[in-house]
Structures are given as C-alpha cells and as structure tokens.
Design a protein around this motif. Structure first.
Motif, mmCIF file in Angstrom:
data_model
loop_
_atom_site.group_PDB
_atom_site.id
_atom_site.type_symbol
_atom_site.label_atom_id
_atom_site.label_comp_id
_atom_site.label_asym_id
_atom_site.label_seq_id
_atom_site.Cartn_x
_atom_site.Cartn_y
_atom_site.Cartn_z
ATOM 1 N N GLN A 186 0.838 -1.188 0.000
ATOM 2 C CA GLN A 186 0.000 0.000 0.000
ATOM 3 C C GLN A 186 0.880 1.247 0.000
ATOM 4 O O GLN A 186 2.064 1.193 0.347
ATOM 5 N N ILE A 187 0.284 2.332 -0.423
ATOM 6 C CA ILE A 187 0.964 3.618 -0.437
ATOM 7 C C ILE A 187 0.245 4.537 0.535
ATOM 8 O O ILE A 187 -0.983 4.669 0.487
ATOM 9 N N ILE A 188 1.000 5.149 1.443
ATOM 10 C CA ILE A 188 0.403 6.053 2.420
ATOM 11 C C ILE A 188 1.025 7.433 2.284
ATOM 12 O O ILE A 188 2.167 7.564 1.839
ATOM 13 N N PRO A 189 0.297 8.475 2.667
ATOM 14 C CA PRO A 189 0.844 9.834 2.576
ATOM 15 C C PRO A 189 1.966 10.059 3.590
ATOM 16 O O PRO A 189 2.026 9.412 4.632
ATOM 17 N N MET A 190 2.828 10.984 3.255
ATOM 18 C CA MET A 190 3.892 11.429 4.161
ATOM 19 C C MET A 190 3.562 12.867 4.567
ATOM 20 O O MET A 190 3.490 13.749 3.713
ATOM 21 N N SER A 191 3.336 13.088 5.852
ATOM 22 C CA SER A 191 2.950 14.426 6.301
ATOM 23 C C SER A 191 4.093 15.413 6.103
ATOM 24 O O SER A 191 5.261 15.026 5.975
ATOM 25 N N ASP A 192 3.764 16.699 6.090
ATOM 26 C CA ASP A 192 4.769 17.740 5.903
ATOM 27 C C ASP A 192 5.843 17.676 6.989
ATOM 28 O O ASP A 192 7.041 17.758 6.714
ATOM 29 N N SER A 193 5.404 17.545 8.239
ATOM 30 C CA SER A 193 6.350 17.512 9.354
ATOM 31 C C SER A 193 7.268 16.297 9.272
ATOM 32 O O SER A 193 8.475 16.398 9.524
ATOM 33 N N LEU A 194 6.693 15.145 8.908
ATOM 34 C CA LEU A 194 7.504 13.927 8.808
ATOM 35 C C LEU A 194 8.512 14.038 7.671
ATOM 36 O O LEU A 194 9.652 13.561 7.797
ATOM 37 N N ALA A 195 8.116 14.666 6.576
ATOM 38 C CA ALA A 195 9.027 14.820 5.443
ATOM 39 C C ALA A 195 10.275 15.607 5.855
ATOM 40 O O ALA A 195 11.407 15.241 5.497
#
Length: 318
Positions: A186-195
């Motif tokens: 699966q593909i999940i989003p990467m949050s701005d803070s985590l990036a």
C-alpha cells in the motif's frame, strides 16, 4: 492423495493432522510469522490433550470447553483465549473437512473489549521533543525519528522496519509499504512535518536506496526486538512509563478520529481489510468524542441558535 480414514488400523494422530494443516496454510501463502503463532497455539493444545488423555478421534465440544477452562487457569485473559480458539478452530474445521473428526460448531467465547491504551498529549510532548544533536548519539536521535514516524503513519513496527530508503517519495510525499500484516502493498501519505524530519535524518543516516530506513548501529537491517528495547530505554530516560511501539498506532487512530478524520480513510491507512477494528476504535474513544462537542455540533454552531442563546441571556440580565 488418498483421504485418511479414522477406520484405519493405525489412526492418524492429531500431530500428523496438524502437519498437513500447516502444508495447507503454506499453499495458501500465509506468512511464516502466522504459521509460528499457529504452532505455538497447537503446542499448548497438544500438551493439554496428553494430560487430559484424549485423542483426535475423541474430540468434541465438551473437550473444547475443557481446553478453554485450562487456558483461563493458566492466566490467559479473554482476548488471548479468543486468539487461541480462533486459530485452533480453523485447524479443527480442517480436520472435519477431511472427516478425521465429527462435525460440530465451535463458537468463540465472548470477551470484553478493553480501552486501548494511548500516549497522552503530555507524554507525546516529552517523547517528541527533539534531542540536542550536539550532545546526543545516533541511537537516541534515530529513536526520536522512529517515534515521530510511528505517530505520523500509524504503521505497525514490523512494517516500519521493512521500509527502505527507496520507498520514500519526497516529491509526492508518499511512502510505499511493501510489507504489511495482510501482505498487501500500500501507499500512504507522508505528512509535511515527517518529510522534514526524514530528510534531515537521511543526511546523517546516509545509505543507498536499497538500505533500510531504520537500521542498526552499523547501517544494516535491525530486528523488532532491538527497536522495542531501544524504545523502552528511550521512553524511560524521558520519564515516560509507557514503552510500547504499538501505542503509537493506537494514538494515531485516536487522534485521527478526534480530529475529525473519516473512518474509511483510517481503515486504509491502518491497512485493515474491513471496518471492524476501526469501529472498535470509535467505540473505545467515545468518551473523548464528547470533548468540545458543542463547538462542532451542527445545532450549536447555527447562527440562529447563537442568537437565541444571546437573547435568552440578555432577558435574564433585564
């Protein structure tokens, strides 16, 4: 393959049946971790059956009830008993399909669902406070990044440790997960803070695209126990008694629900095949859903009702 009959001179044993069941599970391509759990549960059943002096051909519902009581006497809670019975029931039904034992229904015992423990906001502030990179080591910094990752994604620890550097798509802020409990990519989003956190981390982590994101001290693949022990030490050093990686997953789900996230997206993000577990989260955190209820309730937020409240208050003052 010739079907084995109970009428043979040398009846098939429960252990032999289980070995054939494991073969069937391998054909179904179940993971080795799942098979290991099946083996552990069967070993307990086999030990009990020897002590209770009953064989495969004598299995019936009363003997299953006796096994349930045995598990409880060993200190197993209701959830653990359910786990045993769920796995062993599949094995018994396999035996029934092959006519090794008589047909009968096996119902799982009821179990009260306990509120899943989560990290509090105060604990999160302590755990997610960035260490001073001038006087810390890579292990503490890596654990801090790991903690942020778990809270931002809700990943299981096994899934997080299987992420490779190449699975991070910073351009589209996505994370490719190739290993999950249900074995579906699966593909999940990467949050701005985590990036931002991961980009900085990789400057210190280095490595090639084929390397694992969360590595051991030498850059190689680490194991689950090492990271769990690492998190225990990290949390305790910051004065937090809770030390489970899985609590981040529960916390992610709780925060998602309280922040107004829809349960369908939560189901996909957590990698569940249906809404059953997600509904459990909603029920468990129902008390928390009452926080600031009037602030978001449609009736209270309508301007007409705000005016009525204002008129009612002003009339009282007069």
């Amino acid at each position: 393959m010739k079907k084995i009959s109970l009428n043979q001179n040398e009846p098939i044993t429960m252990s032999e049946c289980f070995e054939q069941y494991i073969v069937r599970c391998k054909v179904r391509n179940l993971s080795e971790k799942t098979l290991d759990i099946y083996r552990v549960h069967f070993s307990v059943l086999e030990k009990y059956s020897i002590a209770a002096d009953w064989s495969l051909s004598t299995i019936n519902l009363l003997k299953i009830d006796g096994f349930i009581l045995y598990l409880r006497e060993r200190g197993c809670n209701d959830i653990t008993v359910q786990s045993y019975l769920r796995d062993l029931r599949a094995f018994f039904y396999f035996c029934m399909d092959n006519e090794w034992i008589p047909q009968f229904k096996i119902k799982l015992p009821k179990a009260d669902k306990k509120i899943k423990e989560t990290y509090t906001d105060e604990e999160l502030k302590v755990l997610l406070k960035k260490p001073n990179l001038k006087n810390t080591d890579f292990t503490e910094y890596k654990t801090w990044v790991y903690s942020n990752y778990l809270l931002a994604t809700g990943n299981r620890i096994s899934s997080a440790l299987d992420i490779k550097i190449r699975d991070l798509d910073f351009n589209n802020q996505l994370i490719q997960m190739n290993t999950s409990k249900n074995r579906k990519a699966q593909i999940i989003p990467m949050s701005d803070s985590l990036a931002v956190i991961l980009k900085e981390y990789l400057n210190y982590r280095k490595g090639t695209s084929d390397d694992y994101l969360f590595c051991n001290s030498f850059g190689g693949k680490s194991d689950l126990r090492t990271y769990q022990e690492m998190l225990v030490k990290y949390n305790r050093s910051r004065g937090v008694i809770k030390t489970s990686s899985h609590l981040y997953r529960h916390t992610f789900a709780k925060k998602w629900i309280l922040n107004g996230g829809d349960i369908f997206r939560l189901q996909k993000l957590l990698g569940h095949s249906d809404l059953t577990v997600v509904k459990e989260y909603v029920n468990m955190f129902s008390k928390d859903l009452s926080l600031n209820y009037s602030q978001f309730n449609p009736l209270d937020t309508l301007e007409i009702n705000q005016n009525k409240t204002r008129i009612h208050i002003e009339s009282k003052r007069r």
